[in-house]
Write a protein that holds these residues in place. Sequence first.
Motif, PDB file in Angstrom:
ATOM      1  N   SER A 471       0.810  -1.223   0.000  1.00  0.00           N
ATOM      2  CA  SER A 471       0.000   0.000   0.000  1.00  0.00           C
ATOM      3  C   SER A 471       0.839   1.267   0.000  1.00  0.00           C
ATOM      4  N   TRP A 472       2.118   1.141   0.248  1.00  0.00           N
ATOM      5  CA  TRP A 472       2.988   2.313   0.328  1.00  0.00           C
ATOM      6  C   TRP A 472       3.712   2.537  -0.992  1.00  0.00           C
ATOM      7  N   ALA A 473       3.692   3.756  -1.477  1.00  0.00           N
ATOM      8  CA  ALA A 473       4.476   4.147  -2.648  1.00  0.00           C
ATOM      9  C   ALA A 473       5.313   5.355  -2.260  1.00  0.00           C
ATOM     10  N   THR A 474       6.625   5.234  -2.358  1.00  0.00           N
ATOM     11  CA  THR A 474       7.496   6.344  -1.985  1.00  0.00           C
ATOM     12  C   THR A 474       7.163   7.589  -2.791  1.00  0.00           C
ATOM     13  N   ALA A 475       6.944   7.411  -4.083  1.00  0.00           N
ATOM     14  CA  ALA A 475       6.509   8.504  -4.943  1.00  0.00           C
ATOM     15  C   ALA A 475       5.315   8.010  -5.746  1.00  0.00           C
ATOM     16  N   TYR A 476       4.148   8.587  -5.500  1.00  0.00           N
ATOM     17  CA  TYR A 476       2.936   8.184  -6.195  1.00  0.00           C
ATOM     18  C   TYR A 476       2.671   9.209  -7.291  1.00  0.00           C
ATOM     19  N   VAL A 477       2.976   8.844  -8.512  1.00  0.00           N
ATOM     20  CA  VAL A 477       2.874   9.768  -9.635  1.00  0.00           C
ATOM     21  C   VAL A 477       1.435   9.789 -10.129  1.00  0.00           C
ATOM     22  N   ARG A 478       0.810  10.952 -10.050  1.00  0.00           N
ATOM     23  CA  ARG A 478      -0.583  11.088 -10.454  1.00  0.00           C
ATOM     24  C   ARG A 478      -0.709  11.213 -11.967  1.00  0.00           C
ATOM     25  N   LYS A 479      -1.848  10.761 -12.480  1.00  0.00           N
ATOM     26  CA  LYS A 479      -2.176  10.968 -13.880  1.00  0.00           C
ATOM     27  C   LYS A 479      -2.758  12.371 -14.042  1.00  0.00           C
ATOM     28  N   ALA A 480      -2.356  13.036 -15.104  1.00  0.00           N
ATOM     29  CA  ALA A 480      -2.860  14.389 -15.346  1.00  0.00           C
ATOM     30  C   ALA A 480      -4.363  14.349 -15.594  1.00  0.00           C
ATOM     31  N   HIS A 481      -5.078  15.354 -15.069  1.00  0.00           N
ATOM     32  CA  HIS A 481      -6.534  15.407 -15.190  1.00  0.00           C
ATOM     33  C   HIS A 481      -6.954  16.862 -15.304  1.00  0.00           C
ATOM     34  N   GLY A 482      -7.669  17.195 -16.377  1.00  0.00           N
ATOM     35  CA  GLY A 482      -8.102  18.566 -16.580  1.00  0.00           C
ATOM     36  C   GLY A 482      -7.184  19.283 -17.556  1.00  0.00           C
ATOM     37  N   VAL A 483      -7.155  20.610 -17.480  1.00  0.00           N
ATOM     38  CA  VAL A 483      -6.408  21.404 -18.454  1.00  0.00           C
ATOM     39  C   VAL A 483      -5.256  22.131 -17.777  1.00  0.00           C
ATOM     40  N   ARG A 484      -4.117  22.169 -18.476  1.00  0.00           N
ATOM     41  CA  ARG A 484      -2.936  22.854 -17.983  1.00  0.00           C
ATOM     42  C   ARG A 484      -2.326  23.681 -19.105  1.00  0.00           C
ATOM     43  N   LEU A 485      -1.596  24.698 -18.703  1.00  0.00           N
ATOM     44  CA  LEU A 485      -0.938  25.586 -19.646  1.00  0.00           C
ATOM     45  C   LEU A 485       0.529  25.663 -19.276  1.00  0.00           C
ATOM     46  N   SER A 486       1.410  25.480 -20.242  1.00  0.00           N
ATOM     47  CA  SER A 486       2.837  25.509 -19.943  1.00  0.00           C
ATOM     48  C   SER A 486       3.577  26.215 -21.064  1.00  0.00           C
ATOM     49  N   GLY A 487       4.823  26.557 -20.813  1.00  0.00           N
ATOM     50  CA  GLY A 487       5.648  27.229 -21.798  1.00  0.00           C
ATOM     51  C   GLY A 487       6.420  28.353 -21.156  1.00  0.00           C
ATOM     52  N   THR A 488       7.026  29.184 -21.972  1.00  0.00           N
ATOM     53  CA  THR A 488       7.823  30.275 -21.436  1.00  0.00           C
ATOM     54  C   THR A 488       6.956  31.223 -20.609  1.00  0.00           C
ATOM     55  N   THR A 489       7.539  31.765 -19.570  1.00  0.00           N
ATOM     56  CA  THR A 489       6.814  32.738 -18.759  1.00  0.00           C
ATOM     57  C   THR A 489       7.324  34.151 -19.006  1.00  0.00           C
TER      58      THR A 489
END
Length: 742
Positions: A471-489
């Motif tokens: 039941s233990w995960a040292t790092a539990y990587v979530r699946k992306a859900h919804g909308v995100r915006l990325s790129g240069t700031t």
Amino acid sequence: MANRRQFLAGSAAALALATLPRTPASAAPTAAGRAPNIVLVLADDLGYGELGSYGQSTGIRTPRIDALAAQGLRFTQAYAAAPVCAPSRCSLVTGLHGGHSAVRQNPFPGDEGQGSLGDGDTTFAEVLRSRGYRTGCIGKWGFGPDLADQPSHPNARGFEEFYGYINHGHAHDYYPDHLWHNGAKSPIPENANGGRKTFAIDLFEQRALDFIDAHADEPFLLFLAPTLPHFPNEVPAKDMGDFDNATWGAPEKAHASQVARLDGLVGSVVDRLRELGLDQDTLVLFTSDNGPHEEGSPKVDPDQYDANGPLRGYKRNLYEGGLRIPLIAWRPGTIGAGATDRPTPQLDLLPTFAELAGAPVPGDIDGKSVAGLLTGGTVAAHPHLYWMRNDPYSGAKSDAADGGRGSRLAVAVRKGDLKAVRFAPARDRTAPDDQWAFQLYDLARDPGERTDLAAARPADVDELTALMRASWATAYVRKAHGVRLSGTTLAVPGRPSTLTTSFDNASSSAWANPEVRLVVPSGWQFRATTASAAKSLAAGGSLRVTWEVTPPPEASVGATIALRAQATATYDGNPLTFTGDRAMTTVASLPEAPAADAYLSDLPWVSARNAWGPVERDASNGKQAAGDGTPISLRGTVYAKGLGVHARSDVLFHLGGRAKRLTAFVGIDDFSARQSGVGGVRARVLGDGRPLFDSGTLTASSAPKKIDVDVTGVYALRLLVEDANGNGAFDHTSWADARITV
């Protein structure tokens, strides 16, 4: 870790919130047969036995809550996700148990940024916003740094309206001189300089009623989290009850008055719903975040008022008294009077809310919907339940309940009626199984956990030990859900740049007609360079869109502008709209690009965001190489110049295409390593959004990584440090001798 950093980066949260439009009405549930409003009231450290409806008979009176229990559904085996506040609340809002959630322990003193949610942590507020719900959090949030404009802030996690305490420590003051209202501190002048005129609970009550009034004509989620009856054990004189139980001392009488004040708060909310004709359209849930406390000065004695009823243990224990909590569901005309003994963790609330609202949920959560129970049906039990405790403190009673093991790491599992609790030899999760103290109980016959069956049932011990490990995960990587915006700031007036939106479906069902739009300020130009719509978005699928965005040539120098993505789709015939703070990036005007070789610590940055405290740098501004700031030490080597950060951090510089090379060393510095060896980070360098360097995992025991990368033509240079092990503590990292060559 010593508290030596303060946040320096400017906040864009207030501007960002002001620019968010109301969710389109087309996404909201229809009035006919509409999904219910939801009011979730979360008490703080209220024990299983402190309500009349759960057996309280020593003198604490809770008539309003007991009436909800008599008219609605009372859960007799409901569970918090942890025996202390922060991890319990994190699991509550994200639907993940303590082996997977982002916050797994209460913060250490001086390290209030330790337990934080991240951009990947979808909350029940975000799930309901996709269906047009208006969302509010009032009271104690209880984790993350006490800062605006950061991923763990309630506004960034789906709550449009927030009023209360952000972090753990601030919530210990019933007479604060300020509370947070969204991204700004809201002063309480009458409490300044030690004043005690305004009780925070009174403010929370009024804000809750105002929120209900404001959204009476549209579906809403109100997460009302008063700090009652957490310590300190105090209420205003007007709320102090007249308790004639001679065996109670002052702390116990104050605590009982706190519970009564909590009962009155619940009554006020129910009365307002009835006044507005919303009672039959609203699901009201009442619960607590963990078992009863024994805190305060002087300390309260929970045994005086039978706070845990027939159960063993208190707050901080993994026995039933620390974990089993009241849970009451009330909705007249829909939920009939009754009780259920299904073992029900609070993880189940997120998928329950989603089912009621017709919203999809991420497929990687641990909760299961119990919507069927609310209408008299049955719902299958979980295969097993899991808990973890890694709290460095214990009270006298909780330590005694643990047999003197109160400061050890402990885990617990329930499968069917069997409950296992085991204690590490200290705080070492990796210790061999034979070094752990293991206990086994049959809750059907022994709900008070008095008879240890471990020696008589070795096969069950082996099976439940395996479940604990799995039941233990040292790092539990979530699946992306919804909308995100990325790129240069960085926004260069008149110069195009590229942004990317990602619309991700982490649910188990396909969505129809996904489409992504970009919202930019007036005068800005933009165009999609890839398809921004499709016929469907498969379960686990993603629609990625690139955009060319150009600010106007006359864009104001120094302005901070919010760009935002919005995505729509259809799920099971229901319209979805995804938006919010995490679908937003900020673009800022630029300082002058460097004209000569320079240390990064001597350059002005465009922005600097840090999980806890400021980005540390010396103050020489290039006048001298050393002696003007704290030297940075990595594995015993002292560097005169550097940037000190605490994961998660993001420092942005403008190079203007003038630089040629970046050289540096990066690692967890020796100061942090001396505090603890549990730090783990990942450092990355990006140039105009392109990866230039990735350190992999860095720990306190690993050597720093050398950086030597080509930055020719790069305008935006970003230095990122991320939490690599899900811990968040002792992650102070240094970019040492970071230097650009022009």
